[in-house]
Design a protein around this motif. Structure first.
Motif, PDB file in Angstrom:
ATOM      1  N   LEU A  33       6.835   8.867   2.323  1.00 25.35           N
ATOM      2  CA  LEU A  33       6.561   7.374   1.850  1.00 25.35           C
ATOM      3  C   LEU A  33       7.541   6.748   0.834  1.00 25.35           C
ATOM      4  O   LEU A  33       7.892   5.610   1.222  1.00 25.35           O
ATOM      5  N   VAL A  46      -1.572   1.714   3.940  1.00 28.71           N
ATOM      6  CA  VAL A  46      -1.674   3.135   3.113  1.00 28.71           C
ATOM      7  C   VAL A  46      -2.436   2.841   1.764  1.00 28.71           C
ATOM      8  O   VAL A  46      -3.149   3.520   1.425  1.00 28.71           O
ATOM      9  N   TRP A  69       9.991   3.611   1.946  1.00 28.24           N
ATOM     10  CA  TRP A  69      10.097   2.288   1.247  1.00 28.24           C
ATOM     11  C   TRP A  69      11.423   2.087   0.552  1.00 28.24           C
ATOM     12  O   TRP A  69      12.050   1.084   0.530  1.00 28.24           O
ATOM     13  N   TRP A 104       3.046  -1.057   6.642  1.00 27.79           N
ATOM     14  CA  TRP A 104       2.966   0.554   6.531  1.00 27.79           C
ATOM     15  C   TRP A 104       2.270   0.462   4.920  1.00 27.79           C
ATOM     16  O   TRP A 104       1.275   1.282   4.623  1.00 27.79           O
TER      17      TRP A 104
END
Length: 391
Positions: A242, A268, A246, A264
């Motif tokens: 993750l 999340v 990013w 996304w």
């Protein structure tokens, strides 16, 4: 449920002002002071490079992180963790995790890209892969530390894991954001950086470490070492993925950055909020399920069980005590209620099959502490005997 009986010799009243539990779970004041000093040194170094930018970054980032920390303290209301441990978590992120990350990222960049001599030449591989691997490990180390010794007893639920992970992430983001905002060459550049980092994603680092926290929580539900390691590793790799997505999107341009953010990161983050709220509700369910056994064992009165099983009812009872007997009385009842919650989670571990000698000894210790907390709050609890929670 076999709670130990009240000793023939009544326990001495346990004042909530005594930080005995804090010492037991290992949050030495000297360590907190040392980490606080390290944070101050880091801030001084940032300020030395760009005093005006550092002041802007410090003010704006502190406002944003106050919101983040406040959200996690709200989440922690049902079973509040020892304040020193919460402070330690934040300072770990703002000091140890930051320093480890800086040192290891410099080494990593030098290894994969020997020709890089300035920050502007930092490779995509370092930003999208190296930094997430290193930073999530540095932050996650605090959760591994929490799994050792008596600190393990503070990780009673997923909520506890999320709170500690969130505060570590908040501390890390606090220093990192100050640095990036202070690095702006102009006031406009600093404000643009602040908008991107503090308005769009103030919870980003906490969100990344949340995945490690989930892995730690599931690891704690198993005895087998291989299974525990697998869960922790899975959570850590999820956090790295993750974080890497990013970081990588930010280097690919505004389109990729905002696309990842909307498609996304936001979903999340929404799932993380739902998970956190459900976890806190589960804490309440666990405590409510243990209250009848405590009543049967004589630890609680039936009346006390009517207001101890709900956060709303507990707060109403404490407010009623404050109006009747003042803050000292309310503090005693609050401490008594918190001890009931601690004992409920200790008993829950036994009921779920984790009742080895250490856990049983811990449960017994929490039982005696409940007796002591009751002795301290006895006059107020007698007044509460006729209290009925509002409906």
């Amino acid at each position: 449920m076999h709670y130990p009986a009240k000793p023939a010799q009544p326990p001495p009243p346990l004042s909530p002002a005594l930080p005995t539990k804090v010492r037991k779970v290992g949050a030495p004041l000297a360590v907190i002071i040392a980490l606080g000093t390290l944070v101050a040194l880091i801030l001084i170094l940032i300020t030395a490079t760009n005093p005006a930018g550092a002041v802007i970054g410090l003010i704006l980032t502190s406002i944003a992180m106050t919101v983040v920390v406040g959200a996690y303290l709200w989440l922690d209301r049902w079973e509040p963790e020892p304040p020193r441990l919460l402070i330690l978590a934040f300072l770990w992120g703002a000091s140890i995790a930051i320093v480890l990350s800086i040192v290891l990222e410099v080494v990593f960049e030098a290894a994969v890209n020997p020709e890089s001599t300035t920050e502007s030449h930092t490779s995509f591989f370092t930003v999208a892969i190296g930094a997430p691997l290193i930073e999530e490990a540095a932050k996650g180390l605090f959760l591994l530390l929490m799994m050792t010794g008596r600190r393990r007893h503070e990780l009673n639920s997923l909520t506890d894991c999320l709170v500690f992970a969130g505060l570590v992430g908040a501390g890390f983001a606090w220093i990192e954001d100050i640095f990036y905002i202070a690095s702006g060459e102009t006031l406009g550049a600093s404000l643009a950086t602040a908008a991107l980092r503090l308005v769009m994603a103030p919870f980003a680092h906490s969100l990344f470490t949340t995945l490690t926290a989930i892995g730690v929580y599931f690891a704690l539900q198993h005895r087998h070492r291989v299974v525990q390691v697998a869960y922790i590793l899975a959570g850590y790799l999820g956090a790295v993925a993750l974080h890497g997505l990013w970081n990588g999107s930010a280097l690919l341009g505004p389109g990729a950055y905002f696309g990842v953010y909307l498609l996304w990161m936001v979903p999340v983050f929404t799932l993380a909020i739902v998970l956190a709220v459900r976890s806190r509700r589960r804490e309440q369910t666990i405590v409510a399920a243990k209250l009848p056994g405590m009543v049967a064992a004589g630890l609680l009165s039936p009346n006390e069980a009517t207001w101890l099983g709900s956060l709303r009812d507990r707060r109403a009872a404490i407010a009623a005590v404050a109006n009747h007997g003042g803050r000292p009385a309310a503090r005693g009842v609050r401490h008594f209620a918190a001890q009931v919650v601690e004992l409920a989670f200790a008993q829950d571990r036994i009921d779920r099959g984790f009742g080895d000698e250490r856990v049983v000894a811990y449960r017994n210790d929490e039982t005696y502490r409940l007796y002591a907390a009751r002795a301290y709050a006895a006059p107020t609890l007698s007044w509460l005997a006729n209290y009925r929670a509002p409906r």
